[in-house]
Design a protein around this motif. Structure first.
Motif, short mmCIF file in Angstrom:
data_model
loop_
_atom_site.label_atom_id
_atom_site.label_comp_id
_atom_site.label_asym_id
_atom_site.label_seq_id
_atom_site.Cartn_x
_atom_site.Cartn_y
_atom_site.Cartn_z
N ARG A 32 0.82 -1.21 0.00
CA ARG A 32 0.00 0.00 0.00
C ARG A 32 0.85 1.26 0.00
O ARG A 32 0.55 2.22 -0.70
CB ARG A 32 -0.92 0.01 1.21
CG ARG A 32 -1.83 1.22 1.20
CD ARG A 32 -2.90 1.13 2.25
NE ARG A 32 -3.80 2.26 2.14
CZ ARG A 32 -3.98 3.14 3.08
NH1 ARG A 32 -3.36 3.03 4.23
NH2 ARG A 32 -4.81 4.15 2.89
N GLY A 33 1.93 1.28 0.78
CA GLY A 33 2.77 2.48 0.84
C GLY A 33 1.96 3.72 1.13
O GLY A 33 1.23 3.78 2.12
N LEU A 34 2.05 4.72 0.26
CA LEU A 34 1.31 5.97 0.42
C LEU A 34 0.07 6.04 -0.47
O LEU A 34 -0.59 7.08 -0.54
CB LEU A 34 2.22 7.16 0.13
CG LEU A 34 3.40 7.34 1.08
CD1 LEU A 34 4.30 8.47 0.60
CD2 LEU A 34 2.93 7.59 2.50
N MET A 35 -0.28 4.94 -1.12
CA MET A 35 -1.44 4.96 -2.02
C MET A 35 -2.71 5.31 -1.25
O MET A 35 -2.87 4.95 -0.09
CB MET A 35 -1.62 3.60 -2.70
CG MET A 35 -0.57 3.28 -3.71
SD MET A 35 -0.92 1.85 -4.77
CE MET A 35 -1.28 0.56 -3.61
N PHE A 36 -3.57 6.04 -1.93
CA PHE A 36 -4.91 6.40 -1.47
C PHE A 36 -4.92 7.46 -0.37
O PHE A 36 -5.97 7.77 0.17
CB PHE A 36 -5.72 5.17 -1.04
CG PHE A 36 -5.74 4.10 -2.08
CD1 PHE A 36 -6.37 4.30 -3.28
CD2 PHE A 36 -5.10 2.89 -1.86
CE1 PHE A 36 -6.38 3.31 -4.26
CE2 PHE A 36 -5.10 1.89 -2.82
CZ PHE A 36 -5.74 2.10 -4.02
N ARG A 37 -3.78 8.02 -0.03
CA ARG A 37 -3.75 9.12 0.94
C ARG A 37 -3.86 10.43 0.16
O ARG A 37 -3.38 10.54 -0.96
CB ARG A 37 -2.44 9.13 1.73
CG ARG A 37 -2.28 7.88 2.56
CD ARG A 37 -1.06 7.98 3.41
NE ARG A 37 -0.74 6.67 3.98
CZ ARG A 37 0.04 6.51 5.01
NH1 ARG A 37 0.60 7.55 5.59
NH2 ARG A 37 0.28 5.31 5.47
N ARG A 38 -4.45 11.42 0.78
CA ARG A 38 -4.59 12.73 0.12
C ARG A 38 -3.34 13.58 0.30
O ARG A 38 -3.03 14.42 -0.53
CB ARG A 38 -5.80 13.46 0.66
CG ARG A 38 -7.08 12.80 0.30
CD ARG A 38 -8.25 13.54 0.90
NE ARG A 38 -9.45 12.76 0.71
CZ ARG A 38 -10.58 13.28 0.34
NH1 ARG A 38 -10.67 14.58 0.13
NH2 ARG A 38 -11.64 12.52 0.18
N SER A 39 -2.65 13.37 1.40
CA SER A 39 -1.43 14.13 1.70
C SER A 39 -0.72 13.46 2.88
O SER A 39 -1.24 12.51 3.46
CB SER A 39 -1.78 15.58 2.07
OG SER A 39 -2.52 15.61 3.27
#
Length: 119
Positions: A32-39
């Motif tokens: 997942r890492g930083l996927m699907f985060r807005r910031s």
């Protein structure tokens, strides 16, 4: 915990890159890492640790903001790259990869040291 940067040849001076450190230590967290985060916060770092150095690649699919990526072998920087939102790709040899907000690793260069330290 803190993520600390020491320039090559300057063992005395250190710069704090991040104070909010998360470790991607499971298969799901690494995927997942930083996927699907807005910031992410300005003082944030996501750290991926591996058992041994190997070619490690990053993609920015479903990451809508730019990041700085730092590849390390035994704490020494092997590569630093700014990855673009959605389309960025990066690859280098590492046993640790660190993802930071864009601009956080501006002064980090290959040969420097970066380490997660307590306190």
């Amino acid at each position: 915990m803190r993520l600390v940067h020491r320039s090559a040849g300057d063992a005395v001076s250190e710069h704090i890159l991040a104070t909010e450190i998360k470790t991607a230590d499971s298969f799901l967290a690494r995927t997942r890492g930083l996927m699907f985060r807005r910031s992410i916060p300005d003082d944030y770092a996501l750290v991926f640790r591996f058992d041994e150095p190997a070619s490690r690649d990053l993609h920015m699919l479903f990451v809508p903001f730019a990041i700085d990526a730092v590849w390390l072998v035994d704490g020494e920087v092997t590569a630093v790259e700014r990855l673009r939102p959605w389309l960025g790709l990066g690859k280098a040899t590492a046993d640790t990869v660190v993802e930071l907000p864009a601009g956080a690793a501006t002064d980090v260069e290959p040969g420097d040291e970066v380490a997660v330290v307590d306190g």
